[in-house]
Design an enzyme around this catalytic site. Structure first.
Site, PDB file in Angstrom:
ATOM      1  CE  LYS A   1      29.579  17.686   5.654  1.00 19.09           C
ATOM      2  NZ  LYS A   1      28.365  16.975   5.186  1.00 19.09           N
TER       3      LYS A   1
ATOM      4  CD  GLU B   1      27.649  15.817  -2.116  1.00 16.37           C
ATOM      5  OE1 GLU B   1      27.566  16.023  -0.895  1.00 16.37           O
ATOM      6  OE2 GLU B   1      27.775  14.682  -2.615  1.00 16.37           O
TER       7      GLU B   1
ATOM      8  CG  ASP C   1      26.559  11.446   6.492  1.00 15.29           C
ATOM      9  OD1 ASP C   1      27.190  11.805   5.478  1.00 15.29           O
ATOM     10  OD2 ASP C   1      25.388  11.812   6.728  1.00 15.29           O
ATOM     11  CB  SER C   2      30.619   9.547   2.653  1.00 17.05           C
ATOM     12  OG  SER C   2      31.794  10.058   3.264  1.00 17.05           O
TER      13      SER C   2
ATOM     14  CG  ASP D   1      28.621  14.681   7.709  1.00 18.49           C
ATOM     15  OD1 ASP D   1      28.300  15.869   7.635  1.00 18.49           O
ATOM     16  OD2 ASP D   1      28.919  13.984   6.720  1.00 18.49           O
TER      17      ASP D   1
ATOM     18  CD  GLU E   1      23.426  15.797   3.960  1.00 21.56           C
ATOM     19  OE1 GLU E   1      22.322  15.653   3.395  1.00 21.56           O
ATOM     20  OE2 GLU E   1      24.327  14.946   3.914  1.00 21.56           O
TER      21      GLU E   1
HETATM   22  O1  KIV Z   1      29.754  12.554   4.070  1.00 23.37           O
HETATM   23  C1  KIV Z   1      30.622  13.105   3.377  1.00 23.37           C
HETATM   24  O2  KIV Z   1      31.685  12.563   3.104  1.00 23.37           O
HETATM   25  C2  KIV Z   1      30.341  14.451   2.893  1.00 23.37           C
HETATM   26  C3  KIV Z   1      31.158  14.928   1.744  1.00 23.37           C
HETATM   27  C4  KIV Z   1      30.648  14.307   0.510  1.00 23.37           C
HETATM   28  C5  KIV Z   1      31.194  16.395   1.677  1.00 23.37           C
HETATM   29  O3  KIV Z   1      29.440  15.096   3.345  1.00 23.37           O
END
Ligand code: KIV
Length: 262
Positions: free
Chosen positions: A111, A180, A43-44, A82, A113
Site C-alpha cells: 500500500k 481515510e 505503518d500505524s 504498508d 499513500e
Molecule cells: O497504517 C495503517 O494502519 C493504515 C490504516 C489507518 C488504513 O494505513
C-alpha cells in the site's frame, strides 16, 4: 475461510462489504483472520506498537519483520503491507522496496499513500508485477508536512480532487484503495466513481468496506480514541484486570497452585 484473490476481492464491490483489519504480529493475525478478508500490516504499528508519535520513523526492515509475523499467523488470509514513508520517492526506489517485500515475505500486495501525484509510481509497480493498494484522503505520512491530521472532502474542489485521485490510481492499476478521514458523502461519491473497491476509515458507510486499526477496535490503545473508532471491547480494562489478578495471586502465593506445578 478460503484466501481471497485480487479477483475475488474486486468482485465483492457489487456483492458485499469487505472487512479489513490491521495486524502487526502472528498472535493477533491468527485471531483476526477468522473475521478479516484482508489483514493490513499498517505503518500505524509505529504508533500503537512502537510508541512513536506518528508513522514516519518506521523502516522497511521493521515492516518486513512484522509482515512476516502476520503472514505466518494467518497463512490463508490476503495480506497487504504498508510501504513506509520515504520508501517510494521515485519509481526505482519504489520498485526495489516493493520487490524486497515480495522477496522477503509472502505479502500479497503493498500500500502506498497519495493520489494522482503518485499514479506514475503505482503504474510502474503494477506494470512490473506488484499488486498495489492506494491510500487517499487523509494521509498519515503527510502529518508533519500538513501540520496535523486534517479531514478531507470539505469543499467541492476537494471532493473533485479526491474523485480524480481515485480514478488516476485505478487507471494506474491499483486493485483497491483505502480512503481515510473524508466526509462521508464525498467518500460515497468517490466509491461510485471507480470500479475498484474503496475501503473506508473515518469515511462513512457508503464505501465498499471498512478498515480499523486492531488496537483501536479492541479498545487497547488508550492515549487517543478518534471519533470514527468504535471499540468492540474494552481491551485495556480486560488486560489490566487480568494482570491485576495475576499480581494478587503471585503476591498471596495463589499462583502457581498444584495444577500448574510439575
Ligand atoms: O497504517 C495503517 O494502519 C493504515 C490504516 C489507518 C488504513 O494505513
Amino acid at each position: 475461510m478460503k484466501k481471497l484473490t485480487i479477483g475475488s476481492i474486486q468482485k465483492c464491490k457489487s456483492a458485499r462489504k469487505l472487512v479489513m483489519i490491521t495486524a502487526y504480529d502472528a498472535i493477533f493475525a491468527r485471531l483476526l483472520s477468522e473475521s478479516a478478508d484482508i489483514l493490513l500490516v499498517g505503518d500505524s504499528l509505529n504508533m500503537s506498537f512502537g510508541g512513536n508519535p506518528d508513522t514516519l520513523s518506521i523502516t522497511m526492515d521493521q515492516m518486513i519483520y512484522h509482515t512476516n509475523a502476520v503472514c505466518k499467523g494467518a497463512p490463508n488470509t490476503f495480506v497487504i503491507t504498508d510501504m513506509p514513508f520515504g520508501s517510494y520517492i521515485d519509481e526505482v526506489t519504489a520498485f526495489s522496496n516493493a520487490m524486497k517485500v515480495y522477496r522477503e515475505t509472502s505479502a500479497d500486495a503493498v500500500k502506498i499513500e497519495g493520489g494522482a501525484d503518485k499514479a506514475h509510481l503505482v503504474h510502474h509497480l503494477t506494470s512490473n508485477g506488484i499488486a498495489v493498494c492506494g491510500h487517499i484522503g487523509l494521509l498519515p505520512q503527510a502529518v508533519r508536512a500538513e501540520g496535523g491530521y486534517k479531514v478531507k472532502g470539505k469543499t467541492e474542489d476537494e471532493a473533485l480532487s479526491l474523485i480524480a485521485d481515485a480514478q488516476a490510481l485505478e487507471k494506474a492499476g491499483a486493485f483497491i484503495l483505502v480512503i481515510e478521514g473524508v466526509k462521508a458523502d464525498v467518500a460515497t461519491r468517490v466509491a461510485m466513481s471507480v470500479s475498484i473497491p474503496i475501503i473506508g476509515i473515518g469515511a462513512g458507510n457508503g464505501v465498499d468496506g471498512q478498515v480499523l486499526v486492531f488496537s483501536d477496535m479492541l479498545g487497547l490503545y488508550e492515549p487517543f480514541v478518534p471519533k470514527f473508532v468504535k471499540q468492540y471491547m474494552n481491551g485495556a480494562a480486560a488486560v489490566k484486570e487480568a494482570a491485576a489478578n495475576y499480581k494478587t495471586e503471585v503476591q498471596n502465593r495463589g499462583f502457581p497452585s498444584d495444577e500448574y506445578i510439575y
